[in-house]
Design an enzyme around this catalytic site. Structure first.
Site, PDB file in Angstrom:
ATOM      1  CE  LYS A 112      -4.274  -1.934   1.689  1.00  0.00           C
ATOM      2  NZ  LYS A 112      -5.470  -1.801   2.501  1.00  0.00           N
ATOM      3  CE  LYS A 193      -6.383  -8.107   0.090  1.00  0.00           C
ATOM      4  NZ  LYS A 193      -7.307  -7.827   1.142  1.00  0.00           N
ATOM      5  CE  LYS A 196     -13.339  -2.659   2.609  1.00  0.00           C
ATOM      6  NZ  LYS A 196     -12.894  -2.098   3.902  1.00  0.00           N
TER       7      LYS A 196
HETATM    8  P1  ATP Z   1      -8.939  -4.733   0.783  1.00  0.00           P
HETATM    9  O1  ATP Z   1      -7.634  -5.427   0.849  1.00  0.00           O
HETATM   10  O2  ATP Z   1     -10.026  -5.496   0.156  1.00  0.00           O
HETATM   11  O3  ATP Z   1      -8.779  -3.327   0.258  1.00  0.00           O
HETATM   12  P2  ATP Z   1      -8.785  -4.665   3.565  1.00  0.00           P
HETATM   13  O4  ATP Z   1      -8.263  -6.010   3.863  1.00  0.00           O
HETATM   14  O5  ATP Z   1      -7.814  -3.542   3.628  1.00  0.00           O
HETATM   15  O6  ATP Z   1      -9.493  -4.613   2.204  1.00  0.00           O
HETATM   16  P3  ATP Z   1     -10.955  -4.596   5.552  1.00  0.00           P
HETATM   17  O7  ATP Z   1     -12.286  -4.179   5.135  1.00  0.00           O
HETATM   18  O8  ATP Z   1     -10.481  -3.959   6.789  1.00  0.00           O
HETATM   19  O9  ATP Z   1      -9.989  -4.244   4.407  1.00  0.00           O
HETATM   20  O10 ATP Z   1     -10.906  -6.161   5.685  1.00  0.00           O
HETATM   21  C1  ATP Z   1     -11.850  -6.825   6.446  1.00  0.00           C
HETATM   22  C2  ATP Z   1     -11.543  -8.289   6.490  1.00  0.00           C
HETATM   23  O11 ATP Z   1     -11.699  -8.871   5.190  1.00  0.00           O
HETATM   24  C3  ATP Z   1     -10.144  -8.645   6.956  1.00  0.00           C
HETATM   25  O12 ATP Z   1     -10.239  -9.666   7.920  1.00  0.00           O
HETATM   26  C4  ATP Z   1      -9.464  -9.172   5.719  1.00  0.00           C
HETATM   27  O13 ATP Z   1      -8.507 -10.161   6.024  1.00  0.00           O
HETATM   28  C5  ATP Z   1     -10.631  -9.770   4.967  1.00  0.00           C
HETATM   29  N1  ATP Z   1     -10.385  -9.829   3.519  1.00  0.00           N
HETATM   30  C6  ATP Z   1     -10.060  -8.787   2.721  1.00  0.00           C
HETATM   31  N2  ATP Z   1      -9.929  -9.200   1.437  1.00  0.00           N
HETATM   32  C7  ATP Z   1     -10.164 -10.527   1.428  1.00  0.00           C
HETATM   33  C8  ATP Z   1     -10.180 -11.525   0.392  1.00  0.00           C
HETATM   34  N3  ATP Z   1      -9.931 -11.224  -0.859  1.00  0.00           N
HETATM   35  N4  ATP Z   1     -10.471 -12.797   0.742  1.00  0.00           N
HETATM   36  C9  ATP Z   1     -10.726 -13.115   2.020  1.00  0.00           C
HETATM   37  N5  ATP Z   1     -10.733 -12.234   3.044  1.00  0.00           N
HETATM   38  C10 ATP Z   1     -10.455 -10.952   2.752  1.00  0.00           C
END
Ligand code: ATP
Ligand code: LTN
Length: 324
Positions: A112, A193, A196
């Site tokens: 990031k 993966k 968001k």
């Molecule tokens: P992103 O990476 O999608 O921008 P993030 O991980 O920064 O999102 P959060 O909304 O805080 O954002 O994540 C919430 C939960 O979702 C965390 O426990 C994270 O591990 C899980 N998570 C995020 N992306 C995935 C994915 N592709 N598959 C499974 N779990 C996920």
């Protein structure tokens, strides 16, 4: 006494089925067995630039999503991170326990922050704030997706170091990373993966996408060469789609391959789209049920309950360190 769970998500971007299948689904499944705390981590959100009014709205919208996914406010504690000031206070203390070298190894910062000089210092110490979230509640278990595994290891290291240096203070938490669904992949680049922050909206199925959008995204999802619809690490695109099918349909893993034996990608995608749309329909109806006043009342109650525990932990931490 019940063991304790803590987890959270950031009120940024739009939640996708990866967030649901990797995290939220397990929050709901585990909430009665554990005493559960589910936080909206708005202090984490500002590690990257956010528009203030959008952030405010998304904070409340995320509470709506927790509830619609099945987090029960009568059973679990739902609250906003910034409502409990101990999160930021403990983060300062743990910033003094964490080492530059260990934070430099965090891969999420590398992704990031993209190695930029202009990345915020907050983004760099983000995992320390996450550790504070968890340790404040003497958490036993942290249900998260695979991408958070390294942050959990850091959390454990910080807890152990603090306990060794200042005496037993923190419970050392375990991650709960589900055996299937912990890493739902992008529909466009299955080696990445679902995220968001992906600029390409077609790479993710958002929880609030309408049926037509879902169907189109699945239809256009990349596939692997060949025709077999099986779980196979060397064919990540189909394995990912089949994993989503398995988790949303509830059909046992072994039966999924059988179900699609002899069928083509076209039929498979059509069925996957139907299953996804039907799965999200009741969820989307529920999201619309909660008005702002109800949400705010739930969050206020949550913050009160969380504060009582957090303040006790912080008092103990300060005491042990000779602060105050
Ligand atoms: P992103 O990476 O999608 O921008 P993030 O991980 O920064 O999102 P959060 O909304 O805080 O954002 O994540 C919430 C939960 O979702 C965390 O426990 C994270 O591990 C899980 N998570 C995020 N992306 C995935 C994915 N592709 N598959 C499974 N779990 C996920
Ligand atoms: N870092 C996590 C969100 C998060 C979290 C937490 C998860 C912040 N604090 C405490 C579990 C426990 C993320 O970006 N997904």
């Amino acid at each position: 006494m019940k063991k304790r769970i803590f987890s959270g998500a950031q009120p940024t971007g739009k939640l996708h089925i990866g967030n649901y299948l990797g995290a939220l689904r397990n929050w709901v499944a585990l909430q009665t067995e554990y005493e559960s705390f589910y936080c909206i981590v708005n202090l984490h959100a500002v590690t990257l630039p956010q528009d203030p009014s959008t952030l405010k709205r998304k904070t409340l919208d995320l509470a709506r999503i927790y509830l619609a996914a099945g987090v029960d406010p009568e059973v679990s504690t739902i609250f906003i991170q910034s409502d409990v000031s101990e999160h930021a206070e403990l983060a300062w203390v743990l910033n003094c326990v964490a080492r530059m070298g260990e934070l430099e190894r965090m891969t999420q910062f590398k992704d990031k922050g993209k190695g930029e000089e202009r990345a915020s210092v907050g983004l760099f110490t983000y995992p320390v704030l996450m550790a504070s979230d968890i340790l404040l509640y003497q958490t036993d278990l942290v249900p998260v997706g695979q991408d958070q595994k390294q942050h959990l290891e850091l959390t454990r290291d910080l807890a152990e170091r603090f306990n060794r240096d200042f005496g037993e203070t923190f419970v050392v938490p375990d991650p709960y990373i589900p055996p299937v669904g912990a890493a739902i992949m992008s529909l466009k680049e299955p080696q990445k993966k679902m995220s968001k922050s992906d600029e390409n909206e077609a790479a993710s199925i958002f929880l609030l996408d309408d049926p037509d959008t879902i169907t189109k995204k699945i239809k256009k999802a990349v596939t692997d060469s060949g025709t077999a619809i099986t779980f196979d690490d060397s064919r990540p695109a189909i394995t990912n789609l089949l994993t989503i099918y398995h988790l949303l349909s509830g059909l046992p893993l072994e039966e999924c391959e059988e179900h699609f034996a002899g069928k083509g990608y076209g039929d498979f995608k059509k069925e996957l789209a139907e299953v996804t749309v039907e799965f999200l329909r009741p969820f989307q109806a529920k999201v619309r049920e909660f008005d702002d006043a109800t949400l705010k009342a739930i969050l206020r109650r949550g913050a009160e309950k969380a504060s009582a525990i957090a303040s006790e932990t912080l008092r103990n931490v300060y005491e042990r360190m000779g602060i105050r």
